[in-house]
Scaffold this active site. Sequence first.
Site, PDB file in Angstrom:
ATOM      1  N   TYR A   1      -2.420  -3.160   0.181  1.00 48.89           N
ATOM      2  CA  TYR A   1      -3.788  -2.681  -0.096  1.00 48.89           C
ATOM      3  C   TYR A   1      -4.068  -2.605  -1.587  1.00 48.89           C
ATOM      4  O   TYR A   1      -5.201  -2.737  -2.016  1.00 48.89           O
ATOM      5  CB  TYR A   1      -3.995  -1.278   0.490  1.00 48.89           C
TER       6      TYR A   1
ATOM      7  N   LYS B   1       9.656  -4.473   8.338  1.00 46.04           N
ATOM      8  CA  LYS B   1       9.924  -5.861   8.749  1.00 46.04           C
ATOM      9  C   LYS B   1      11.059  -6.366   7.866  1.00 46.04           C
ATOM     10  O   LYS B   1      10.952  -7.369   7.158  1.00 46.04           O
ATOM     11  CB  LYS B   1       8.629  -6.690   8.597  1.00 46.04           C
TER      12      LYS B   1
ATOM     13  N   ASP C   1       7.173  -5.408  14.876  1.00 50.66           N
ATOM     14  CA  ASP C   1       6.744  -6.103  16.102  1.00 50.66           C
ATOM     15  C   ASP C   1       7.302  -5.392  17.332  1.00 50.66           C
ATOM     16  O   ASP C   1       6.600  -5.183  18.327  1.00 50.66           O
ATOM     17  CB  ASP C   1       7.147  -7.593  16.080  1.00 50.66           C
TER      18      ASP C   1
ATOM     19  N   ASP D   1      -1.692   1.283   9.128  1.00 51.81           N
ATOM     20  CA  ASP D   1      -3.094   1.064   9.511  1.00 51.81           C
ATOM     21  C   ASP D   1      -3.155   0.547  10.944  1.00 51.81           C
ATOM     22  O   ASP D   1      -3.899   1.049  11.783  1.00 51.81           O
ATOM     23  CB  ASP D   1      -3.729   0.046   8.548  1.00 51.81           C
TER      24      ASP D   1
ATOM     25  N   ASP E   1      -3.848   2.776  14.774  1.00 46.68           N
ATOM     26  CA  ASP E   1      -4.917   2.419  15.730  1.00 46.68           C
ATOM     27  C   ASP E   1      -4.335   2.247  17.130  1.00 46.68           C
ATOM     28  O   ASP E   1      -4.922   2.680  18.117  1.00 46.68           O
ATOM     29  CB  ASP E   1      -5.606   1.112  15.313  1.00 46.68           C
TER      30      ASP E   1
HETATM   31  C1  IPM Z   1      -8.382   3.287   8.130  1.00 46.53           C
HETATM   32  C2  IPM Z   1      -9.384   2.196   7.961  1.00 46.53           C
HETATM   33  C3  IPM Z   1      -9.425   1.804   6.483  1.00 46.53           C
HETATM   34  C4  IPM Z   1      -8.058   1.268   6.117  1.00 46.53           C
HETATM   35  C5  IPM Z   1     -10.509   0.809   6.119  1.00 46.53           C
HETATM   36  C6  IPM Z   1     -11.887   1.275   6.562  1.00 46.53           C
HETATM   37  C7  IPM Z   1     -10.513   0.487   4.649  1.00 46.53           C
HETATM   38  O1  IPM Z   1      -9.100   1.131   8.783  1.00 46.53           O
HETATM   39  O2  IPM Z   1      -8.556   4.359   7.500  1.00 46.53           O
HETATM   40  O3  IPM Z   1      -7.431   3.091   8.887  1.00 46.53           O
HETATM   41  O4  IPM Z   1      -7.767   0.088   6.356  1.00 46.53           O
HETATM   42  O5  IPM Z   1      -7.264   2.035   5.580  1.00 46.53           O
HETATM   43 MG    MG Z   2      -7.511   1.493  10.130  1.00 54.55          MG
END
Ligand code: IPM
Ligand code: MG
Length: 360
Positions: free
Chosen positions: A143, A193, A225, A249, A253
């Site tokens: 990032y 990884k 993975d 990230d 999710d």
């Molecule tokens: C998160 C989001 C952010 C990230 C985006 C919106 C920049 O996906 O907070 O997980 O990738 O960190």
């Molecule tokens: Mg995210």
Amino acid sequence: MKKYKIALLPGDGIGPEIIESATQILQRVAQIYKFQIEMCQAPIGGHAIDTLGEPLPNSTLELCKSCNAVLMGAVGGPKWDLLPGNHRPEAGLLKIRAGLGLFANLRPAVVYNALKNASPLKDSALANGVDIMVIRELTGGIYFGQRKSVHIGNKCVYAYDTEEYTVDEIVRIAHVAFNIAIKRRKRVCSIDKANVLESSRLWRQTVADVAKEYRDVELSTMYVDNAAMQLVRNPGQFDVILTNNIFGDILSDEASQITGSIGMLPSASLGKGKLGLYEPIHGSAPDIAGKNIANPMATILSVAMMLRFSLDECEAAERIEESVTALLELGYRTADITSDGIEPIRTTDVTKKILELLNK
Ligand code: IPM
Ligand code: MG
């Protein structure tokens, strides 16, 4: 009386509604537990682009630095989707993380008993319960590494981003993970990884070195993975997951989705000191903005994390968490988590009911 200054950054979409709800809860627990809250509001994201021309105005960053904690709603929406990368609402988020030095992102993924049905996983996969704390490194890695794009005319023909970590960056996030694991089930799974990436080999070695200082905590490692697979196969095996920015990230999710109730999940971003930024992990949900149907519980639970990690008001934090659990046990559901034909309650109803529960 103790007094805390909180920066409110409602942001875009449903942000203002959920922040309004959460601040009412915050004010109420302040009365109950006898501390004072001073709140000040500032723009971020699309709202800041529209009013001040950039996603994170300096005035917002400076205000946050002067506070004990920051409570954020959400940023982004279709209105700003066509802007170039560093002018998008999301750039404001990256800038505030870096600007406040918030290198540790805590994302709990919990399946509430009352919401077991919401998980897309089979009961057999949930048998061991799910209570995972994803700890994501937040200000390093790909990032923030070197990047470049090369254009011929106005067409991009070559581009790269770089995954970079120093030992120090890994050491400090590893300490966060081990210290949190001590207060939980004492297991850290570090995900990388290392079979392919140099940066992951450094990650793995450094985490193993830090682990030597925490004899009571069991460290395991997993390739990313495999971790993606294990999360849906048997999520109950995880306690604390420690990982880099990009894997965190993605895996956070995935972890949130296995709970089936993303509208319930809070998060904290912490740095060296006590200052932290707290936000729900769901986005700005522009499609339901302004309709009073958004689920404010993730933001309310973010207030609980704020009380715990930045203000050391742990009793107040627990009281909020208990009230949210009680609300679910009583059978109340917002639109995002309703099932079996239960009539959903509205954002402001959740606020009212939780205030009632806090008064008991
Ligand atoms: C998160 C989001 C952010 C990230 C985006 C919106 C920049 O996906 O907070 O997980 O990738 O960190
Ligand atoms: Mg995210």
